[in-house]
Design an enzyme around this catalytic site. Structure first.
Site, PDB file in Angstrom:
ATOM      1  N   MET A  37      -2.835  -2.140  -7.268  1.00  0.00           N
ATOM      2  CA  MET A  37      -2.810  -0.748  -7.719  1.00  0.00           C
ATOM      3  C   MET A  37      -1.985  -0.609  -8.981  1.00  0.00           C
ATOM      4  SD  MET A  37      -0.128   1.178  -5.093  1.00  0.00           S
ATOM      5  CE  MET A  37      -0.968   2.697  -5.262  1.00  0.00           C
ATOM      6  N   CYS A  38      -2.289   0.453  -9.733  1.00  0.00           N
ATOM      7  CA  CYS A  38      -1.516   0.842 -10.914  1.00  0.00           C
ATOM      8  C   CYS A  38      -1.536   2.368 -10.966  1.00  0.00           C
ATOM      9  CB  CYS A  38      -2.081   0.196 -12.180  1.00  0.00           C
ATOM     10  SG  CYS A  38      -3.726   0.779 -12.645  1.00  0.00           S
ATOM     11  N   ALA A  39      -1.318   2.939 -12.120  1.00  0.00           N
ATOM     12  CA  ALA A  39      -1.293   4.402 -12.219  1.00  0.00           C
ATOM     13  C   ALA A  39      -2.690   5.008 -12.140  1.00  0.00           C
ATOM     14  CB  ALA A  39      -0.616   4.829 -13.521  1.00  0.00           C
TER      15      ALA A  39
END
Length: 116
Positions: free
Chosen positions: A76-78
């Site tokens: 995951m990231c932003a």
């Protein structure tokens, strides 16, 4: 004979899709997958999933060895952009990895916990 057909077409029955929705990611985690957050340190400090392992994207090549090879990896990231590249990098290194589509915002919307 799906196993034969998968082998014939060279499909891996254990392969993950390149990306998953947040609800699918939550299901994968409940089944033992590992969550990896590739955002930068200041983004991590602003809020992250409590069970996530923090491995900033720039350190993924060297720190991936800390990840288990016997469990699926959800990255995951932003927003889902960096995590796509990170998941591809992990797949190339032999991990079963997928990207969380929509990033942290999608995670929150699906009811995923966030801590600081």
């Amino acid at each position: 004979m799906p196993g034969f057909l998968d082998r014939l077409l060279r499909r891996d029955p254990d392969a993950l899709p390149r990306s998953v929705r947040a609800d699918q990611a939550l299901d994968l985690l409940a089944q033992g997958a590992v969550l990896v957050d590739v955002r930068e340190k200041d983004e991590w400090r602003s809020g992250h999933a409590p069970q996530a392992r923090h491995v900033p994207l720039g350190r993924l090549a060297t720190d991936a060895r800390r990840l288990p090879r016997d469990a699926p990896v959800v990255v995951m990231c932003a927003s889902g952009m960096r995590s796509r590249g990170a998941a591809a990098q992990l797949r190339a290194a032999g991990y079963r990895a997928t990207s969380l589509s929509g990033g942290l915002a999608a995670w929150r919307t699906a009811g995923g916990p966030v801590t600081r």
